[in-house]
Design an enzyme around this catalytic site. Structure first.
Site, PDB file in Angstrom:
ATOM      1  N   ARG A   1       0.816  -1.223  -0.109  1.00 12.39           N
ATOM      2  CA  ARG A   1       0.127   0.030  -0.051  1.00 12.39           C
ATOM      3  C   ARG A   1       0.993   1.385   0.055  1.00 12.39           C
ATOM      4  O   ARG A   1       1.674   1.345   0.792  1.00 12.39           O
ATOM      5  CB  ARG A   1      -0.895   0.010   1.145  1.00 12.39           C
TER       6      ARG A   1
ATOM      7  N   HIS B   1      -7.344   0.338  -6.719  1.00  8.86           N
ATOM      8  CA  HIS B   1      -7.576  -0.390  -5.220  1.00  8.86           C
ATOM      9  C   HIS B   1      -8.333  -1.755  -5.780  1.00  8.86           C
ATOM     10  O   HIS B   1      -9.413  -1.974  -5.454  1.00  8.86           O
ATOM     11  CB  HIS B   1      -8.431   0.284  -4.281  1.00  8.86           C
TER      12      HIS B   1
ATOM     13  N   GLN C   1     -10.073  -4.248  -3.334  1.00  9.08           N
ATOM     14  CA  GLN C   1     -11.452  -3.914  -2.877  1.00  9.08           C
ATOM     15  C   GLN C   1     -12.469  -4.316  -3.980  1.00  9.08           C
ATOM     16  O   GLN C   1     -13.450  -4.619  -3.608  1.00  9.08           O
ATOM     17  CB  GLN C   1     -11.497  -2.286  -2.698  1.00  9.08           C
TER      18      GLN C   1
ATOM     19  N   ASP D   1     -17.341   6.868  -1.796  1.00  8.31           N
ATOM     20  CA  ASP D   1     -15.964   6.709  -1.187  1.00  8.31           C
ATOM     21  C   ASP D   1     -15.796   8.275  -0.478  1.00  8.31           C
ATOM     22  O   ASP D   1     -16.377   9.220  -0.875  1.00  8.31           O
ATOM     23  CB  ASP D   1     -14.653   6.602  -2.289  1.00  8.31           C
TER      24      ASP D   1
ATOM     25  N   CYS E   1     -16.356   1.314   0.415  1.00  9.45           N
ATOM     26  CA  CYS E   1     -15.120   0.494   0.691  1.00  9.45           C
ATOM     27  C   CYS E   1     -14.877   0.571   2.286  1.00  9.45           C
ATOM     28  O   CYS E   1     -14.176  -0.057   2.671  1.00  9.45           O
ATOM     29  CB  CYS E   1     -13.802   1.021  -0.279  1.00  9.45           C
TER      30      CYS E   1
ATOM     31  N   ARG F   1     -13.259  -9.182   1.913  1.00  5.60           N
ATOM     32  CA  ARG F   1     -12.288  -8.723   1.462  1.00  5.60           C
ATOM     33  C   ARG F   1     -11.362  -9.939   1.948  1.00  5.60           C
ATOM     34  O   ARG F   1     -10.461 -10.363   1.330  1.00  5.60           O
ATOM     35  CB  ARG F   1     -11.685  -7.567   2.358  1.00  5.60           C
TER      36      ARG F   1
END
Ligand code: CP
Ligand code: NVA
Length: 304
Positions: A104, A131, A134, A219, A259, A287
């Site tokens: 990340r 991402h 996700q 988001d 997310c 996830r």
């Protein structure tokens, strides 16, 4: 066998992605039955996190543990990366010690460089550009609730940043219609949009985006690294809040996803995120299962 990476959703074919999600659904059932396969036995995942995380970190660590493997969390604060050791050197060193790395970080170029020097699979655990992990959980969740997402309409409301970009890739890979509503200055680039090969359309109007939509997604307005812009963004994104009035314009069976982490009262109201159409907790839980399937694909299946 060539090493496979997962730097964006485009690294797997549509068939591979669909198979992976079917496997994720199976792994979820096995987890619930207490029969998780030890498919990652003796495998070690290195986890480099240059930004905060709850879901991504915990789901990767749990996935490795539950499938018989091990994960090592590497914060730049405690490693030589944080003191300037080059990514190229770190990639080659870790390749001799662990079986895969998830990263990340800020720039997509950083993980691309890492992957170029690594001889093990590299997984994007979020960059400013994408991402993809996700999206695996998001599409798995949609399939579980509504069946195939192919041909459905998805509305992206808000910032045209990393999550939006991964939805653009998902529109191409899973063959759905993506309507993006984002204010000027915060929209995905033309070149990014073109990667959906005609399946993504962009306007400023959130009402247009949610018309007959089967899934509404948003988001945070200020992502990690944009904290200084919070006040400005709150003003610009105010018309993009996902609230009951906006949800009412979508298909009545539309789902709501985010997310997480969410900022209630900003991009989404408490009523919507806690409401009957919201599937955010299942989405977060997935996830774990989607990433187990991804790890198995990269470390086992694609190496056979
Ligand atoms: N959605 C997500 O990636 O959450 P974290 O930042 O907690 O990992
Ligand atoms: N867009 C958000 C996603 C967090 C999972 C961020 O980059 O902070």
């Amino acid at each position: 066998m060539a090493i496979r990476h997962f730097l964006s959703l485009l690294d797997l074919t549509p068939t591979e992605l669909n198979n992976l999600l079917q496997r994720a659904i199976e792994l979820k059932r096995q987890h619930k039955d207490g029969t998780s396969p030890q498919c990652l036995k003796n495998k070690v995942l290195g986890m480099i996190f240059e930004k905060s995380s709850t879901r991504t970190r915990v789901s990767f660590e749990s996935a490795m543990a539950q499938c018989g493997g091990h994960a090592i969390f590497l914060s730049p604060k405690d490693t030589q990366l944080g003191r300037g050791e080059p990514v190229e050197d770190t990639a080659r060193v870790l390749s001799g010690m662990v079986d895969a790395v998830c990263i990340r970080t800020y720039r997509q170029e950083t993980i691309e460089k890492f992957a170029a020097y690594a001889s093990i699979p590299v997984i994007n655990a979020l960059t400013d550009a994408h991402h993809p992990c996700q999206l695996l959980a998001d599409i798995q969740t949609f399939i579980e609730y509504r069946g195939s997402i192919q041909g459905k309409r998805v509305a992206w409301i808000g910032d045209g940043f990393n999550m939006c970009n991964s939805f653009i890739h998902a529109a191409k890979q899973f063959d759905f219609e993506l309507r993006i509503a984002a204010p000027k200055g915060y929209q995905p680039s033309e070149s990014m949009l073109s990667e959906a090969e005609g399946r993504a359309e962009l306007r400023e109007d959130p009402n247009w985006a949610v018309e007959n939509a089967d899934l509404i997604v948003t988001d945070v307005w200020a992502s990690m690294g944009q904290e200084d812009e919070q006040a400005l963004r709150e003003r610009i994104f105010a018309p993009y809040q996902v609230n009951a009035a906006l949800m009412a314009k979508a298909n009545p069976s539309a789902l709501f996803m985010h997310c997480l982490p969410a900022h209630r009262g900003e991009e989404v109201t408490n009523e919507v995120i806690e409401g009957a159409q919201s599937v955010v907790w299942e989405e977060a839980a997935n996830r774990l299962h989607a990433q187990k399937a991804l790890l198995e694909f990269l470390l086992v299946t694609s190496q056979e």
